[in-house]
Design an enzyme around this catalytic site. Structure first.
Site, PDB file in Angstrom:
ATOM      1  N   GLU A 199       0.804  -1.220   0.000  1.00 20.42           N
ATOM      2  CA  GLU A 199       0.000   0.000   0.000  1.00 20.42           C
ATOM      3  C   GLU A 199       0.842   1.278   0.000  1.00 20.42           C
ATOM      4  O   GLU A 199       0.805   2.056   0.965  1.00 20.42           O
ATOM      5  CB  GLU A 199      -0.957   0.004   1.201  1.00 20.42           C
ATOM      6  N   GLU A 228      -5.019  -8.841   1.187  1.00 20.55           N
ATOM      7  CA  GLU A 228      -5.649  -8.512   2.469  1.00 20.55           C
ATOM      8  C   GLU A 228      -7.142  -8.336   2.259  1.00 20.55           C
ATOM      9  O   GLU A 228      -7.565  -7.683   1.308  1.00 20.55           O
ATOM     10  CB  GLU A 228      -5.126  -7.197   3.073  1.00 20.55           C
TER      11      GLU A 228
HETATM   12  C1  FCB Z   1      -4.208  -2.070   5.618  1.00 20.41           C
HETATM   13  C2  FCB Z   1      -2.810  -2.381   6.084  1.00 20.41           C
HETATM   14  C3  FCB Z   1      -2.733  -3.420   7.164  1.00 20.41           C
HETATM   15  C4  FCB Z   1      -3.871  -3.320   8.141  1.00 20.41           C
HETATM   16  C5  FCB Z   1      -5.196  -3.210   7.436  1.00 20.41           C
HETATM   17  C6  FCB Z   1      -6.390  -3.130   8.347  1.00 20.41           C
HETATM   18  O1  FCB Z   1      -4.251  -0.775   5.142  1.00 20.41           O
HETATM   19  O2  FCB Z   1      -2.031  -2.820   5.011  1.00 20.41           O
HETATM   20  O3  FCB Z   1      -1.468  -3.310   7.774  1.00 20.41           O
HETATM   21  O4  FCB Z   1      -3.655  -2.299   9.019  1.00 20.41           O
HETATM   22  O5  FCB Z   1      -5.205  -2.111   6.586  1.00 20.41           O
END
Ligand code: FCB
Length: 466
Positions: A165, A371
C-alpha cells in the site's frame, strides 16, 4: 452457499512486522518511523506502541503452528528493514537476517509458502531523518536493502512483494500525517508517491536478478470510488480526480510505464513532477507475476459546492490535513452501513467491481487478494470462546464476491485474510482487532475466534473439492 474455487487457489493469512513482532530494541534493531510516531503524544489511540505487540518475534513457532492447523497454503508477512539493515544503508545485520531465515525455513518445513512483503511501512528512522520518501535517495537505499534480503532468502520465497500500500506510505505519512512519519506536506507526498514507485521498480529488478524462480508482486490498496450522483458530470469528475490520485498514480507507472496526464494536471499547483527523471517510468514498469489487491470498503464522492461544512468520510482517519493533495473540492460522503469497528462500510460488491475493473484493464495480469478482513469489538464469552459472527459473515460474503469475479473472468489466484492475529492497528493501536485469532495482550495467549474455525472449514472444503 459457498461458491467454488479451483484446487490450486492459494489460501493464506497476512500480517506485518511492526504490527506483530514487538522486540523493537532486540538483537540490534534500530527505531523505525513507527517507533518514533508512537512516542508523539496524541498520535496513537491510548498511547499504544509496537514495543511488544503480539510478541511474534519470540512466539513465531507457535504462530506457524496455528497456520498449519488452519490448513493454509501460504503466509504473507513483512521484513522489518531496521532489523536487517539497522542504519538503512551499509552493512546488513546477521541476527536480523537469521530471524527471517528461520521463519522462512520454518514455513517450508511446514509446507507453507512464504509470501514476503519487503516494505510494510517500517522505514528506518535514519532514512526519514535524511528526508524520507520525498527524497530520491530513499528509493536507492531500498534497492540496496532489497539486494541484502533477496540475496539472503532468494528463491526459498514463493512471492516477493516489493511494497504494501504505497498509497498509505505517501499520503497518510506525508499529507494527512495520521501515519508515520506524521508529516503534513502535500507536495512532499507526491514526491513520495514517485519515490515509492521507483523503489518498487528497483526492488523488482533485484528479485528478477537474484531470485528468478520467485514470483514478483506489489500490493496496492486500490480505491473503489463511486459518484454520489452518476448523472452529474461534476461528480463523475470528482471520481476521475480521486481515481488518479488513489489508483492510477500507481497503476499508471507500474503497468503502463507512464503517469496519467490528468494526475499531473490536477496537481500542477503543488509540483511540476520534475522529480520524475527520464527512464524512471521504464524502471517502475518491471513486469509482475501477480498484482496484490487489498480490499476493505468503498467510497462515495461529490464535487463540493464550497458552502457549508464539507464531509470528509474517506475512511482514512481524522486529521485537519487532507490525505488528498490538490483535491480540496472533493467531498467524501458518509456511506450507508453496516459498518465495521473501523467505521468502514461493508460492501462485498466492491471487491467484485474492483477485480473486474482490473481484469478489464489488465487482463493478462493475475490477481491475488493480499488482504481482506474486518475489525469488530470482540467479546470473550464466559466459556473462553470468541463468537464473532460478523467477522465470519464478512469473510464469507467477500470470498463469495471474489468467486463471482472469477466466474466473470477475473484471474484471481489466491486470498489472504487480514489478519492471522489481533495486532497493532497503526493509529488505532490495539483498540481495533482484525485477527481471526485473538491475542490477549496481558498474557499473549492466542485463542481461535469462531471465524478462525470457520476459515479452517472453508479452506478444508475447498481443498477437499480438489
Ligand atoms: C491495511 C494495512 C494493514 C492493516 C489493514 C487493516 O491498510 O495494510 O497493515 O492495518 O489495513
Amino acid at each position: 452457499m459457498d461458491r467454488e474455487f479451483p484446487p490450486d487457489f492459494l489460501w493464506g493469512a497476512a500480517t506485518a512486522s511492526y504490527q506483530i513482532e514487538g522486540a523493537v530494541a532486540e538483537d540490534g534493531r534500530t527505531p523505525s518511523i513507527w517507533d518514533t510516531l508512537c512516542r508523539r503524544p496524541g498520535a496513537i489511540l491510548n498511547g499504544d506502541t509496537g514495543d511488544v505487540a503480539a510478541d511474534h518475534y519470540h512466539r513465531w513457532p507457535e504462530d506457524l503452528d496455528h497456520i498449519v492447523r488452519l490448513g493454509l497454503d501460504a503466509y504473507r508477512f513483512s521484513i522489518a528493514w531496521p532489523r536487517v539493515q539497522p542504519h538503512g544503508s551499509g552493512p546488513f545485520h546477521q541476527a536480523g537476517l537469521d530471524f527471517y531465515a528461520r521463519l522462512v525455513d520454518g514455513l517450508l518445513e511446514r509446507d507453507i509458502k512464504p509470501v514476503i512483503t519487503m516494505y510494510h511501512w517500517d522505514l528506518p528512522q535514519e532514512l526519514e531523518d535524511a528526508g524520507g520518501w520525498p527524497v530520491r535517495d530513499t528509493a536507492l537505499r531500498f534497492e540496496e536493502y532489497a539486494y541484502g534480503i533477496v540475496a539472503a532468502l532468494g528463491d526459498r520465497v514463493h512471492t516477493w512483494t516489493t511494497l504494501n500500500e504505497p498509497w498509505c506510505s505517501a499520503y497518510l505519512g506525508y499529507s494527512s500525517g495520521v501515519h508515520a512519519p506524521g508529516r503534513t506536506e502535500p507536495a512532499a507526498a507526491l514526491a513520495a508517491v514517485h519515490h515509492l514507485n521507483l523503489a518498487h521498480g528497483l526492488g523488482g529488478r533485484v528479485v528478477r536478478e537474484l531470485a528468478p524462480h520467485a514470483q514478483l508482486s506489489v500490493t496496492l490498496n486500490l480505491h473503489v470510488v463511486r459518484p454520489d450522483n452518476p448523472e452529474s458530470a461534476a461528480d463523475r469528475d470528482a471520481v476521475r480526480q480521486i481515481d488518479a490520485l488513489a489508483n492510477r498514480a500507481f497503476l499508471g507507472p507500474m503497468l503502463d510505464a507512464a503517469y496519467p496526464a490528468d494526475l499531473l494536471a490536477d496537481t500542477a499547483s503543488l509540483t511540476d513532477w520534475s522529480f520524475v527523471r527520464p527512464g524512471d517510468e521504464q524502471i517502475i514498469a518491471v513486469p509482475l507475476d501477480t498484482l496484490g489487491v487489498n480490499y476493505y470498503s468503498t467510497q462515495r464522492v461529490t464535487r463540493w459546492s464550497g458552502e457549508g461544512p464539507k464531509a470528509a468520510s474517506d475512511g482514512h482517519g481524522a486529521s485537519e490535513h487532507s490525505a488528498w493533495p490538490a483535491a480540496q473540492t472533493v467531498e467524501w460522503l458518509e456511506q450507508p452501513g453496516p459498518y465495521t469497528a473501523m467505521g468502514w462500510n461493508i460492501d462485498p460488491g466492491g471487491i467484485t467491481e474492483l477485480l473486474l475493473r482490473l481484469h478489464a484493464e489488465y487482463s493478462a495480469l493475475p490477481l491475488m487478494i493480499t488482504e481482506n478482513g474486518s475489525a469488530f469489538h470482540d467479546v470473550v464469552s464466559p466459556d473462553g470462546a470468541v463468537h464473532d459472527p460478523e467477522r465470519t459473515a464478512y469473510l464469507r460474503d467477500h470470498l463469495n464476491a471474489v468467486a463471482e469475479a472469477r466466474e466473470k473472468g477475473a484471474d484471481v489466484r489466491g486470498y489472504f485474510v487480514w489478519s492471522l492475529l489481533d495486532n497493532f492497528e497503526w493509529a488505532y493501536g490495539y483498540d481495533r482487532r482484525f485477527g481471526i485469532i485473538r491475542v490477549d495482550y496481558d498474557t499473549q495467549v492466542r485463542t481461535w475466534k469462531d471465524s478462525a474455525h470457520w476459515y479452517q472449514q472453508r479452506v478444508a472444503g475447498a481443498h477437499g473439492a480438489a
